[in-house]
Design an enzyme around this catalytic site. Sequence first.
Site, short mmCIF file in Angstrom:
data_model
loop_
_atom_site.label_atom_id
_atom_site.label_comp_id
_atom_site.label_asym_id
_atom_site.label_seq_id
_atom_site.Cartn_x
_atom_site.Cartn_y
_atom_site.Cartn_z
N GLY A 18 0.81 -1.25 0.03
CA GLY A 18 0.06 0.11 0.09
C GLY A 18 0.77 1.04 0.02
N GLU A 32 -2.19 -0.03 -13.46
CA GLU A 32 -3.15 -1.25 -13.77
C GLU A 32 -4.47 -0.67 -13.57
OE1 GLU A 32 -1.48 -4.45 -11.15
OE2 GLU A 32 -2.82 -3.48 -9.73
N PHE A 46 -7.93 -0.10 -11.67
CA PHE A 46 -8.13 0.03 -10.25
C PHE A 46 -9.41 -0.55 -10.10
CE2 PHE A 46 -10.23 2.15 -6.48
CZ PHE A 46 -9.35 1.95 -5.57
N HIS A 84 -8.84 -8.61 -0.26
CA HIS A 84 -7.24 -9.04 -0.17
C HIS A 84 -7.25 -10.31 0.34
CE1 HIS A 84 -3.00 -8.09 1.05
NE2 HIS A 84 -3.19 -9.44 1.44
N GLU A 97 1.05 -9.11 -5.29
CA GLU A 97 2.54 -9.18 -4.95
C GLU A 97 3.03 -10.25 -3.76
OE1 GLU A 97 3.27 -5.85 -1.70
OE2 GLU A 97 1.99 -4.83 -3.13
N ASN A 119 5.06 -11.95 -0.49
CA ASN A 119 5.86 -11.19 0.84
C ASN A 119 6.70 -12.34 1.00
OD1 ASN A 119 4.24 -8.84 1.40
ND2 ASN A 119 2.57 -10.18 1.79
N ARG A 166 8.56 -13.14 3.45
CA ARG A 166 8.89 -13.34 5.16
C ARG A 166 7.81 -14.24 5.75
NH1 ARG A 166 6.14 -8.38 4.09
NH2 ARG A 166 4.25 -8.31 5.42
N VAL A 176 2.60 -11.42 10.10
CA VAL A 176 2.24 -11.47 11.37
C VAL A 176 0.77 -12.50 11.53
CG1 VAL A 176 0.69 -10.03 12.92
CG2 VAL A 176 2.27 -9.05 11.61
N ARG A 214 -5.81 -8.38 15.52
CA ARG A 214 -4.42 -7.73 15.96
C ARG A 214 -4.69 -6.76 17.06
NH1 ARG A 214 -0.44 -6.59 11.13
NH2 ARG A 214 -0.96 -8.38 9.61
C1 MV4 Z 1 -5.13 -2.51 -5.67
C2 MV4 Z 1 -6.47 -2.03 -5.30
C3 MV4 Z 1 -7.25 -1.93 -6.20
N1 MV4 Z 1 -6.79 -2.14 -7.57
N2 MV4 Z 1 -4.96 -2.44 -7.05
C4 MV4 Z 1 -2.97 -2.32 -1.21
C5 MV4 Z 1 -1.92 -3.09 -0.80
C6 MV4 Z 1 -1.28 -3.51 -1.95
N3 MV4 Z 1 -0.98 -4.90 -1.85
C7 MV4 Z 1 -2.40 -3.55 -2.97
N4 MV4 Z 1 -3.33 -2.83 -2.65
C8 MV4 Z 1 -4.32 -2.49 -3.53
N5 MV4 Z 1 -4.21 -2.58 -4.75
C9 MV4 Z 1 -5.72 -2.27 -7.86
N6 MV4 Z 1 -5.14 -2.66 -9.20
C10 MV4 Z 1 -6.83 -1.90 -3.79
C11 MV4 Z 1 -5.70 -1.97 -3.04
C12 MV4 Z 1 -6.07 -2.01 -1.75
C13 MV4 Z 1 -6.37 -0.60 -1.17
C14 MV4 Z 1 -6.62 0.71 -1.72
C15 MV4 Z 1 -6.97 1.61 -1.59
C16 MV4 Z 1 -7.39 1.74 -0.13
C17 MV4 Z 1 -7.36 0.79 0.73
C18 MV4 Z 1 -6.94 -0.57 0.16
C19 MV4 Z 1 -6.76 -1.64 1.09
C20 MV4 Z 1 -6.35 -2.69 0.52
C21 MV4 Z 1 -6.17 -2.93 -0.71
#
Ligand code: MV4
Length: 457
Positions: free
Chosen positions: A165, A200, A202, A208, A288, A290, A292, A295, A338
């Site tokens: 993020g 990319e 959105f 997640h 992506e 990680n 490691r 948590v 957490r």
């Molecule tokens: C995004 C997304 C929406 N569209 N990518 C945040 C952490 C990183 N690992 C990837 N993240 C995101 N990527 C695309 N193409 C939304 C997130 C996202 C997020 C974005 C805005 C506000 C809060 C968020 C919380 C989790 C993930």
Amino acid sequence: MIKKILIANRGEIALRIWRACTELNIPSVLVFSTADRESLPVRLAGEKVCIGPPSSLDSYLNIPALLSALEVTGCDAIHPGYGFLAENASFAEICEESGITFIGPTAENIRLMGDKAEARQNAVKAGLPILPGAVKPIKTREEARALARRIGFPVILKAAGGGGGRGMRIVRDQKDLLPMLEACQNEALAAFDNPEVYLEKFVERPRHIEVQILADNYGQVVALGERDCSLQRRHQKLVEEAPSPVVTARMRSRLCAYARRLVHHIGYRSAGTIEFLVDSRQNIYFMEMNTRIQVEHPVTETVTGVDIIKEQLHLANGERLAFSQRQVHIRGAAIECRINAEDPAVNFRPSPGTVNRLLVPGGPGVRFDSHLYQGYRVPPYYDSLIGKLIVSGRDRREALERLRRALMELEIDGVKTTVPLYRKLLDHAGFLSGKYYVGLIETMLEKEQSDESAAGQ
Ligand code: MV4
């Protein structure tokens, strides 16, 4: 063969690693800063070394001090935990070159996946689905403009050196694209010493979902199922659960197959996590990796019965994975909250201080991973995580009931914590039904704020 492990971390994860070493009868040494002298893992550790003053830069991130600690204690391996040096490829390389076993992936693995644009390119090569966008970082303004027009707004700009993020910008309108691209590149250069940015599509209100993997040095990879980590605030995860309430058995096999394929493709070893974004139509996209221990690993331990830290130690020792993918079964449900020393009433302001009173929940299906004890002083210098409450049950409903009951039992006085937030979350229909998304907690908090100000009118 690993003979003695240096535990290069603090707090609950240092304690967790100490516990695994102790159960496996592997001698260990704990490092600590002067601010952590009185912490529980330091009290429990048979052997310990002070590595510096409170500031992380001078202690837990101080490579020369860690190398000296390795030397004077005769350790031949180091566990970095999470945070600090866990994803520092240069440090892993220094260990490799000095004949120290870095308990984690290779320096090359870390470097490759640390570059989020390169990770994305490797995911494509391995056949994983990614969101529409460029596979390579943006080179020119014209390229950005054409690409955004082709995939349609909103788009997201992400720094190759970022992740989790950090270094992201959502662009909703054509007119904002070029100014935001430039701002993102400048910020990325300053923050990550790498100006590369990729673009990319959105996804609104995604989930997640991440897959835990274990890989040995002989090409065997197992996936331990998924965790749903959609409940976050400002990119800090607050609640994680397994299995995900929206993942079907079919989707799980796909997620796990994708994760294993990527891990194979890059020749990864040790424990790791592949993050996916899932949209409202259940489409899966690679985000992506990680490199490691995370948590939230106990959630997976609870539903699979695998001790992930012990496995990490076995793998670092050059052992083969002792079980196959077919032997992995997801049983029941687990939820982790957490517990941070933060005040949710004051914008989650850190709340260090003395824990005057501590009542830890117990009973069936309750695990409390924490370095707290009554009288402990939470220092102000580090991350505010002070514990993790992990509950489990035969199914999600039972886990939720146990969470409600465990949160009734839990008392932490002296520091403000995120516990009240979880009690509120248990009254939220979206959480209870499992139909939540990454912005749910923020939306809930905003609504609470506006309700309060309306009541005050
Ligand atoms: C995004 C997304 C929406 N569209 N990518 C945040 C952490 C990183 N690992 C990837 N993240 C995101 N990527 C695309 N193409 C939304 C997130 C996202 C997020 C974005 C805005 C506000 C809060 C968020 C919380 C989790 C993930």
